[in-house]
Design a protein around this motif. Structure first.
Motif, PDB file in Angstrom:
ATOM      1  N   TYR A 132      -5.565   8.703  -1.748  1.00  0.00           N
ATOM      2  CA  TYR A 132      -4.688   7.596  -1.377  1.00  0.00           C
ATOM      3  C   TYR A 132      -4.902   7.167   0.079  1.00  0.00           C
ATOM      4  O   TYR A 132      -5.170   6.000   0.360  1.00  0.00           O
ATOM      5  CB  TYR A 132      -3.212   7.960  -1.602  1.00  0.00           C
ATOM      6  CG  TYR A 132      -2.305   6.834  -1.108  1.00  0.00           C
ATOM      7  CD1 TYR A 132      -2.135   5.669  -1.867  1.00  0.00           C
ATOM      8  CD2 TYR A 132      -1.677   6.904   0.135  1.00  0.00           C
ATOM      9  CE1 TYR A 132      -1.366   4.611  -1.400  1.00  0.00           C
ATOM     10  CE2 TYR A 132      -0.905   5.858   0.623  1.00  0.00           C
ATOM     11  CZ  TYR A 132      -0.744   4.708  -0.148  1.00  0.00           C
ATOM     12  OH  TYR A 132      -0.004   3.659   0.322  1.00  0.00           O
ATOM     13  N   TYR A 133      -4.801   8.103   1.001  1.00  0.00           N
ATOM     14  CA  TYR A 133      -4.891   7.705   2.415  1.00  0.00           C
ATOM     15  C   TYR A 133      -6.316   7.318   2.816  1.00  0.00           C
ATOM     16  O   TYR A 133      -6.524   6.427   3.633  1.00  0.00           O
ATOM     17  CB  TYR A 133      -4.376   8.819   3.336  1.00  0.00           C
ATOM     18  CG  TYR A 133      -2.872   8.906   3.352  1.00  0.00           C
ATOM     19  CD1 TYR A 133      -2.107   7.887   3.910  1.00  0.00           C
ATOM     20  CD2 TYR A 133      -2.213   9.991   2.791  1.00  0.00           C
ATOM     21  CE1 TYR A 133      -0.724   7.953   3.911  1.00  0.00           C
ATOM     22  CE2 TYR A 133      -0.838  10.073   2.788  1.00  0.00           C
ATOM     23  CZ  TYR A 133      -0.097   9.047   3.351  1.00  0.00           C
ATOM     24  OH  TYR A 133       1.266   9.101   3.344  1.00  0.00           O
ATOM     25  N   ALA A 137      -4.819   3.328   0.440  1.00  0.00           N
ATOM     26  CA  ALA A 137      -3.966   2.714   1.468  1.00  0.00           C
ATOM     27  C   ALA A 137      -4.761   1.816   2.409  1.00  0.00           C
ATOM     28  O   ALA A 137      -4.198   1.056   3.190  1.00  0.00           O
ATOM     29  CB  ALA A 137      -3.254   3.803   2.263  1.00  0.00           C
ATOM     30  N   ALA A 170      -2.721   4.398   8.195  1.00  0.00           N
ATOM     31  CA  ALA A 170      -1.629   4.307   7.214  1.00  0.00           C
ATOM     32  C   ALA A 170      -0.553   5.354   7.490  1.00  0.00           C
ATOM     33  O   ALA A 170       0.647   5.064   7.455  1.00  0.00           O
ATOM     34  CB  ALA A 170      -2.196   4.493   5.811  1.00  0.00           C
ATOM     35  N   GLU A 174       3.386   4.481   8.414  1.00  0.00           N
ATOM     36  CA  GLU A 174       4.480   5.035   7.599  1.00  0.00           C
ATOM     37  C   GLU A 174       5.469   5.790   8.475  1.00  0.00           C
ATOM     38  O   GLU A 174       6.670   5.724   8.298  1.00  0.00           O
ATOM     39  CB  GLU A 174       3.928   6.002   6.547  1.00  0.00           C
ATOM     40  CG  GLU A 174       3.326   5.309   5.346  1.00  0.00           C
ATOM     41  CD  GLU A 174       2.783   6.309   4.332  1.00  0.00           C
ATOM     42  OE1 GLU A 174       2.966   7.536   4.536  1.00  0.00           O
ATOM     43  OE2 GLU A 174       2.175   5.865   3.356  1.00  0.00           O
ATOM     44  N   MET A 289       1.184  -2.219   2.427  1.00  0.00           N
ATOM     45  CA  MET A 289       1.241  -0.929   1.710  1.00  0.00           C
ATOM     46  C   MET A 289       1.897   0.166   2.547  1.00  0.00           C
ATOM     47  O   MET A 289       2.458   1.107   2.011  1.00  0.00           O
ATOM     48  CB  MET A 289      -0.178  -0.481   1.329  1.00  0.00           C
ATOM     49  CG  MET A 289      -0.628  -1.015  -0.027  1.00  0.00           C
ATOM     50  SD  MET A 289      -2.198  -0.302  -0.508  1.00  0.00           S
ATOM     51  CE  MET A 289      -3.338  -1.326   0.383  1.00  0.00           C
ATOM     52  N   SER A 290       1.793   0.058   3.883  1.00  0.00           N
ATOM     53  CA  SER A 290       2.393   1.100   4.723  1.00  0.00           C
ATOM     54  C   SER A 290       3.740   0.673   5.282  1.00  0.00           C
ATOM     55  O   SER A 290       4.234   1.270   6.249  1.00  0.00           O
ATOM     56  CB  SER A 290       1.441   1.470   5.859  1.00  0.00           C
ATOM     57  OG  SER A 290       0.274   2.016   5.322  1.00  0.00           O
TER      58      SER A 290
END
Ligand code: DAH
Length: 336
Positions: A132-133, A137, A170, A174, A289-290
């Protein structure tokens, strides 16, 4: 008499070998040369000897006395000098040859110091990263062809060795939201064939600024200023359009090769330029997304090749020295 003297000298010579301490030395001296010693007895018997014997034994006794004394002193000195060698003395200054910082560490510190001065946070991220990261992301979904841009080491647990420091973009958004100014020096991994300018383990320095009214002129300004500080001179740079899924528009920032002064060498693949720093405006999808609103904020990001930067700064023509652990290579950067 002669036989007796010979035995005496032999015994003394044998015993002298066991001299270890000052006490041993004093004892043996008193035993063989002191007032109550055999030799002293012989010497005092001289007065009762005939003139002829006096002439014969007088010098002989003296010689034996002097020789034995020199012998004992010699053994004693050797014993204490030897002892000194193995004595631990904590006041002796440490060995001159200290360790030194790795060239990548030196350059990373220099750049993070420059960025800290203009308000950047210095962050870290995990080297074992999630799909994901590392990709999703950053606007690289599963099966996206851009995944092939970076040959990835996948791990048995489904995670991967991060292929770049960008995943921390990301993670930082977050955690801290916007506005934000941050940089991330770190180690990254790619399944590359090794040559003079490619390693499978190298270092990058990610930078990101998100705020209101950020434009590409901000990234150019920051990069040029930083290069000038690191190289202590104006380094020639050029911008070319570049594609990275997480920036739009994206650029490649190149600097003139400091190894060949732009003439062309194996390190710059004869082009005279080194790809030093891809950069661009953070893609609105990445912001979204973040959890950052792309209507309110814009940002720039860059991914500096730290290892390349160290090669440029120290005119190192082969990247393979960095991870070799070869002290002949590392000793050249005698900075602590
Ligand atoms: N992460 C990219 C790579 O390793 C480099 C990069 C490109 C980083 C553009 C950025 C960027 O932050 O804006 O290939």
């Amino acid at each position: 008499m002669k036989e007796e003297l010979k035995n005496l000298v032999e015994m003394a010579t044998e015993e002298a070998k066991s001299i270890k301490t000052e006490n041993d030395y004093l004892n043996i001296k008193s035993k063989y040369l002191g007032k109550k010693s055999k030799l002293s007895e012989y010497m005092s018997s001289l007065k009762d000897m005939t003139v002829e014997d006096k002439k014969k034994y007088g010098p002989l006794f003296n010689k034996i006395k002097n020789d034995l004394e020199a012998l004992f002193t010699n053994y004693y000195e050797n014993a204490i000098n030897g002892e000194e060698k193995i004595t631990f003395d904590p006041t002796i200054p440490a060995d001159e040859k200290n360790g030194s910082l790795h060239p990548v560490t030196i350059v990373a510190k220099e750049i993070t110091d420059i960025l800290k001065n203009i308000g950047f946070m210095v962050l870290e991220g995990p080297e074992m990263e999630s799909d994901y990261y590392n990709f999703v992301a950053l606007n690289v979904p599963k099966n996206h062809p851009a995944r092939d841009m970076q040959d990835t080491y996948w791990l048995d647990n489904g995670a991967l060795l991060r292929t770049h420091t960008s995943p921390v973009q990301a993670r930082a958004m977050e955690k801290y939201g916007a506005p934000i100014k941050m940089c991330v020096p770190g180690r990254v991994f790619r399944n590359e064939d090794l040559d003079a300018s490619h390693e499978n383990t190298f270092f990058q320095l990610e930078g990101m600024v998100i705020d209101k009214n950020i434009s590409i002129s901000n990234v150019i300004y920051v990069m040029k200023g930083m290069l000038r500080e690191v190289f202590k001179q104006d380094v020639e740079v050029r911008l070319r359009p570049g594609f990275f899924p997480f920036v739009e528009p994206g650029f490649e920032l190149d600097c003139s090769c400091t190894i060949c002064n732009g003439k062309g060498c194996p390190t710059c693949k004869n082009s005279g330029w080194i790809e030093l720093c891809p950069c661009g405006m953070v893609h609105p999808e990445v912001l979204k997304m973040s959890g950052v609103d792309p209507e309110e904020y814009t940002g720039f990001a860059f991914g500096l090749g730290l290892t390349r930067m160290a090669m440029m700064k120290y005119k190192i023509s082969d990247i393979r020295g960095f991870n070799s652990g070869d002290l002949r290579f590392l000793d050249q950067f005698n900075v602590r």
